[in-house]
Design a protein around this motif. Structure first.
Motif, PDB file in Angstrom:
ATOM      1  N   ASP A 191     -10.377  -1.739   1.961  1.00 28.51           N
ATOM      2  CA  ASP A 191      -9.405  -1.207   1.610  1.00 28.51           C
ATOM      3  C   ASP A 191      -8.529  -2.115   0.574  1.00 28.51           C
TER       4      ASP A 191
ATOM      5  N   VAL B 259      -9.965  -1.961  -4.824  1.00 25.78           N
ATOM      6  CA  VAL B 259     -11.098  -1.051  -3.768  1.00 25.78           C
ATOM      7  C   VAL B 259     -12.577  -0.959  -4.525  1.00 25.78           C
ATOM      8  N   SER B 260     -12.925  -0.228  -5.164  1.00 23.84           N
ATOM      9  CA  SER B 260     -13.647  -0.105  -5.655  1.00 23.84           C
ATOM     10  C   SER B 260     -14.931  -1.055  -6.129  1.00 23.84           C
TER      11      SER B 260
ATOM     12  N   SER C 145      -5.005   0.461 -10.147  1.00 23.02           N
ATOM     13  CA  SER C 145      -4.809   1.357  -8.980  1.00 23.02           C
ATOM     14  C   SER C 145      -5.539   0.643  -7.408  1.00 23.02           C
ATOM     15  N   LYS C 146      -4.668   0.898  -6.335  1.00 24.05           N
ATOM     16  CA  LYS C 146      -5.021   0.882  -5.366  1.00 24.05           C
ATOM     17  C   LYS C 146      -6.595   0.695  -5.049  1.00 24.05           C
ATOM     18  N   ARG C 147      -7.466   2.244  -5.764  1.00 25.75           N
ATOM     19  CA  ARG C 147      -8.505   2.785  -5.647  1.00 25.75           C
ATOM     20  C   ARG C 147      -9.268   2.047  -6.413  1.00 25.75           C
ATOM     21  N   GLU C 148      -8.586   1.717  -7.565  1.00 25.86           N
ATOM     22  CA  GLU C 148      -9.860   0.956  -8.713  1.00 25.86           C
ATOM     23  C   GLU C 148     -10.210  -1.072  -7.718  1.00 25.86           C
TER      24      GLU C 148
ATOM     25  N   GLU D  29       1.222  -1.051  -0.371  1.00 24.78           N
ATOM     26  CA  GLU D  29      -0.013  -0.173   0.124  1.00 24.78           C
ATOM     27  C   GLU D  29       0.752   0.936   0.188  1.00 24.78           C
TER      28      GLU D  29
ATOM     29  N   THR E 273       1.848   1.722  -6.902  1.00 24.81           N
ATOM     30  CA  THR E 273       0.575   2.531  -7.603  1.00 24.81           C
ATOM     31  C   THR E 273      -0.637   2.305  -7.823  1.00 24.81           C
ATOM     32  N   ARG E 274      -0.102   0.808  -8.023  1.00 25.92           N
ATOM     33  CA  ARG E 274      -1.040  -0.009  -9.123  1.00 25.92           C
ATOM     34  C   ARG E 274      -0.791  -1.557  -8.339  1.00 25.92           C
TER      35      ARG E 274
END
Length: 312
Positions: A297, A223-224, A218-221, A199, A203-204
């Protein structure tokens, strides 16, 4: 500029067993990529194919636009590899190890002296450069391994579990050094059994399980992909199986899994708001004695996609 790394449809079989099954991902120039997977997922086998230690049964590896199959020596020259096991000569000093590997890389003598000084400074070992590696702590050996991998200015740095077996202080030093390299534009492939490391560094992320890439982004993708789903860990006193069946019927609960003799794991949207309904639904078959709500997360995404924690 070509991507630092492109893996396409990598397959590795041992007899009838497929340990890597059509794995594909890429790392752009200057990108830090984390490869996560439980033990036995195929991470090490994938890395062995990337660095040219194993030949894939199918698929291709391209490093900086150079095919590993067509020109392995040129492709390998673009890689700095830090394996899980220490790859140094313990009876030599750090400086002697660097000089030996520098000559193997073909670095000119005058350039090598300057480069050795640079990498020793990077890993904070200048003051211990004349000491034999066998006298080093585990963390110092790891840092020397990283120095060797950086010596020839690779286009792609690969670190396979670089903090395993090191003390907390050395772990912090290694992570600080790696983070600095990423901030300076180094392309990186990083594997670890510590979710918090990935984490921080990557970045990916690619999540691999049973030899297949389950998700990449990506971490955001990642988690989404959970769609805002919370993980709810319950401990209870009563009939666990019957309680799980009842909780699956609660609106908003998408999954209820028995995780132990007196424990359940739920996946639910708006988990904290659902707690009164969950407690009410459990009554009659069990008394809830403990509740932990874990909001989405990277670890939650990993658990959702693989069904296990990273350390399982």
């Amino acid at each position: 500029m070509s991507p630092a790394l492109v893996c396409e449809n990598l397959v590795k079989r041992y007899g009838d067993k497929t340990v890597v099954n059509h794995v594909g991902f890429h790392i752009e120039e200057g990108e830090a990529y984390g490869l996560l997977g439980p033990n036995g997922a195929g991470k090490s086998t994938t890395i062995s194919m990337i660095v040219g230690l194993l030949a894939p049964n199918e698929g291709t590896v391209t490093v900086g636009g150079i095919s590993m199959a067509e020109d392995p020596q040129a492709a390998k020259r673009l890689i700095g590899y830090v394996p899980q096991e220490i790859a140094l000569y313990p009876e030599l000093t750090a400086r002697e190890n660097l000089r030996y590997f520098g000559r193997l890389y073909g670095i000119p003598r005058k350039e090598l002296a300057a480069r050795m000084a640079e990498v020793l400074e990077m890993v904070d070992l200048t003051d211990r450069a004349e000491d034999r590696v066998e006298t080093y702590s585990g963390g110092m050996k790891r840092r020397t391994n990283i120095a060797v991998a950086l010596l020839h200015k690779p286009r792609l740095l690969i670190l396979d579990e670089p903090t395993v077996g090191v003390d907390p202080q050395s772990r912090v030093a290694i992570l600080d050094g790696v983070e600095k390299l990423v901030n300076e534009g180094m392309s990186l492939l990083y594997t670890s059994h510590y979710m918090e490391e990935v984490e921080r560094i990557a970045t990916r992320v690619g999540i691999i399980d049973r030899g297949e890439i389950k998700a990449d982004g990506s971490k955001r993708e990642l988690v989404s992909e959970l769609g805002g789903t919370d993980r709810i860990e319950l401990t209870l006193d009563g009939d666990v199986e019957s309680t799980a069946e009842k909780l699956r019927l609660v609106e908003g609960v998408s999954e209820a899994v028995v995780t132990g003799p007196q424990s359940l794991r739920l996946l639910a949207k708006g988990g904290r708001h659902l707690l009164p309904a969950i407690i009410d639904a459990a009554s009659g078959t069990a008394a809830i004695t403990g509740v932990e709500v874990i909001e989405p997360d990277l670890e939650a995404a990993f658990l959702h996609l693989t069904g296990s924690t990273l350390r399982d």
